[in-house]
Design a protein around this motif. Structure first.
Motif, short mmCIF file in Angstrom:
data_model
loop_
_atom_site.label_atom_id
_atom_site.label_comp_id
_atom_site.label_asym_id
_atom_site.label_seq_id
_atom_site.Cartn_x
_atom_site.Cartn_y
_atom_site.Cartn_z
N ASP A 138 -17.49 12.82 11.13
CA ASP A 138 -16.86 12.76 9.81
C ASP A 138 -17.38 13.88 8.92
OD1 ASP A 138 -15.31 10.61 10.31
OD2 ASP A 138 -16.57 9.14 9.30
N LEU A 139 -18.71 14.05 8.96
CA LEU A 139 -19.33 15.05 8.09
C LEU A 139 -18.95 16.46 8.54
CD1 LEU A 139 -22.81 13.36 7.74
CD2 LEU A 139 -20.82 13.13 6.28
N LEU A 140 -18.86 16.67 9.86
CA LEU A 140 -18.44 17.98 10.36
C LEU A 140 -17.00 18.26 9.96
CD1 LEU A 140 -19.99 18.17 13.94
CD2 LEU A 140 -20.40 19.73 12.06
N ALA A 141 -16.17 17.20 9.93
CA ALA A 141 -14.76 17.40 9.58
C ALA A 141 -14.62 17.79 8.12
CB ALA A 141 -13.97 16.13 9.87
N THR A 142 -15.59 17.38 7.26
CA THR A 142 -15.50 17.78 5.86
C THR A 142 -16.28 19.06 5.59
OG1 THR A 142 -17.39 16.39 5.31
CG2 THR A 142 -15.23 15.40 5.05
N ALA A 143 -16.92 19.62 6.60
CA ALA A 143 -17.70 20.85 6.45
C ALA A 143 -16.77 22.06 6.43
CB ALA A 143 -18.70 20.96 7.58
N PRO A 144 -17.28 23.21 6.01
CA PRO A 144 -16.42 24.40 5.92
C PRO A 144 -15.89 24.87 7.29
CG PRO A 144 -18.56 24.80 4.89
CD PRO A 144 -18.64 23.47 5.54
N GLY A 164 -21.79 9.22 12.74
CA GLY A 164 -21.14 9.70 11.52
C GLY A 164 -21.11 11.22 11.38
N SER A 165 -21.76 11.95 12.30
CA SER A 165 -21.78 13.41 12.16
C SER A 165 -20.39 14.01 12.23
CB SER A 165 -22.60 14.05 13.29
OG SER A 165 -23.81 13.44 13.45
N LEU A 218 -9.79 10.40 13.42
CA LEU A 218 -10.79 10.20 12.37
C LEU A 218 -10.24 9.44 11.17
CD1 LEU A 218 -12.74 13.58 12.21
CD2 LEU A 218 -13.52 11.39 13.07
N ARG A 219 -8.93 9.25 11.13
CA ARG A 219 -8.31 8.60 9.96
C ARG A 219 -8.88 7.22 9.72
NH1 ARG A 219 -1.98 10.25 10.47
NH2 ARG A 219 -2.35 12.43 10.00
N ASP A 241 -21.50 11.99 18.37
CA ASP A 241 -21.33 12.48 17.00
C ASP A 241 -20.47 11.52 16.20
OD1 ASP A 241 -22.88 14.66 17.00
OD2 ASP A 241 -21.32 16.08 17.54
#
Lengths: 218, 204
Positions: A78-84, A75-76, A217-218, A71
């Motif tokens: 990163d996207l999961l970390a910005t998800a609700p 890039g998933s 993730l930073r 993941d």
């Protein structure tokens, strides 16, 4: 959360998902042990609970490096970390998916492989119970290790070195339940300790995993 | 709601890259980020998306309102186009993926495994994900990489439609999308390099 669980399960069963890898490894280890020990059924019966537990633990370790690294690569993560979804929930769901695809098949296969190692009759049910209680802890601790090493290239070996010492308490008490059960001794003390370790790991480690993941993730 | 950034300083790998950055992004508006490679456009977008903390400054109106598209699209090669989109839709609590498939002309590819798509088709799938998030502020990092001219036009249409519905967009790009957008040149906000005598201090 359910969508994430279903996606992870679906990915595991699709081509290259690695489902069955741990199971095959477990099978091969337990088949090889009688070859290396020799045809001494008494000796095999004595070491069977320990060998089965060790085999299951190493099989669990095999698929850990893919748990978050895949993941992360596409890039998933990163996207999961910005998800609700909170990251704590994400890592818990991923640990659950790992347990369903790796831990649960090991639990179900262990009694069958016990036959190969001449496991004494009363030991089968205790082996099943101890693995059922112990393998969730292996997945959750492994997720923590995967979160620690997620950004590293070739992090798999480091992951094993980090995670194996953390597996020691689960291995000691899990194998002890199976051993005591096999020789007909009282099992409640190691069983309670094993359950305690699992409950503690499942309750606390997702927070630690999410925290290190945020840093990574930073 | 408006995204307000005031006196923001950000760092990459421990070194400050941009400082003193302030801007306001209002609903219905788009802001194009420009600047040379390595100036910190990606770092800025990651900071605004909440993936890393800012050194100083305030970001208001960003919490849980941002849909972020990074360089990589977060696509699983062994899932089909529909499955990929439907997954992100349910993560963000929306249901309908048909408009997103339409907007990026993915209908013909819907049943294909994402691993078999070309680079431009994957990118279209990655951008279609923005539509299923249902979030008001889009943050796009080099969205047009590997897109052909028609796909760039599709993308510009999608952004225009999003702005028309009261959304806003922050886009880091080097090409002209034909959008009516303000341009924010980030070059002047480049952080001063750390003083040299700090070098030894880091080891003490």
């Amino acid at each position: 959360m359910i969508a994430l669980l279903l996606r992870d399960l679906r990915l595991a069963f699709r081509a290259g998902g690695g489902f069955g890898l741990g199971l095959a490894f477990f099978l091969i280890v337990t088949v090889l042990v009688p070859f290396s020990v020799g045809p001494q059924s008494d000796l095999l019966a004595t070491i069977a609970p320990g060998v089965l537990w060790l085999g299951a633990l190493l099989a669990c370790l095999l698929s850990l490096d893919r748990l978050l690294a895949l993941d992360w690569e596409d890039g998933s993560l990163d996207l999961l970390a910005t998800a609700p979804l909170p990251l704590e929930a994400t890592v818990s769901v991923k640990a659950l998916a790992h347990w369903i695809t790796t831990g649960l098949p090991l639990v179900l296969a262990a009694p069958v492989l016990g036959v190969l190692l001449n496991l004494p009759g009363p030991g089968f049910s205790w082996l099943l119970v101890s693995l059922l209680l112990g393998t969730p802890a292996l997945s959750v601790i492994g997720t923590f290790g995967a979160a620690l090493t997620v950004g590293l290239k070739r992090g798999g070996l480091l992951l094993s070195l980090l995670v194996l010492p953390l597996y020691v308490p689960t291995l000691i008490f899990g194998a002890e339940v199976a051993r005591r059960g096999a020789v007909g001794m009282e099992t409640s003390t190691p069983l309670l300790l094993l359950a305690g370790i699992t409950a503690g790991a499942v309750a606390l480690l997702p927070f630690a995993s999410a925290a290190v993941l945020r840093v990574n993730l930073r | 709601m408006t995204l307000t950034v005031s006196d923001l300083s950000i760092a990459r790998g421990g070194l400050p890259v941009l400082e003193g950055l302030s801007f306001v992004l209002e609903p219905g508006r788009a802001l194009i980020l420009r600047g040379p490679n390595g100036i910190g456009k990606t770092t800025l977008l990651r900071t605004l998306a909440g993936l890393q903390p800012a050194l100083t400054g305030r970001i208001e109106g960003a919490e849980d309102r941002i849909a972020y598209a990074a360089h990589s699209d977060g696509i699983k090669p062994t899932l089909s186009v529909t499955e990929n989109l439907a997954f992100w839709a349910s993560v963000f609590g929306t249901r309908d993926i048909a408009p997103a498939l339409d907007a990026f002309a993915l209908n013909d590819l819907a049943g294909r495994f994402a691993g078999n798509l070309s680079a431009g088709q994957k990118r279209r799938l990655g951008l279609a994900r923005m539509l299923v998030t249902g979030r008001p502020i889009w943050m796009l990092d080099e969205p047009t990489v590997s897109l052909d001219r028609d796909a760039v036009a599709l993308f510009a249409d999608a952004v225009r439609a999003h702005l028309g519905q009261g959304g806003s967009a922050l886009i880091a790009t080097h090409i002209d999308l034909g959008l009516e957008a303000e341009v924010l040149e980030v070059g002047p906000y480049k952080a001063a390099p750390p003083p040299l005598d700090d070098f030894d201090g880091g080891f003490l």
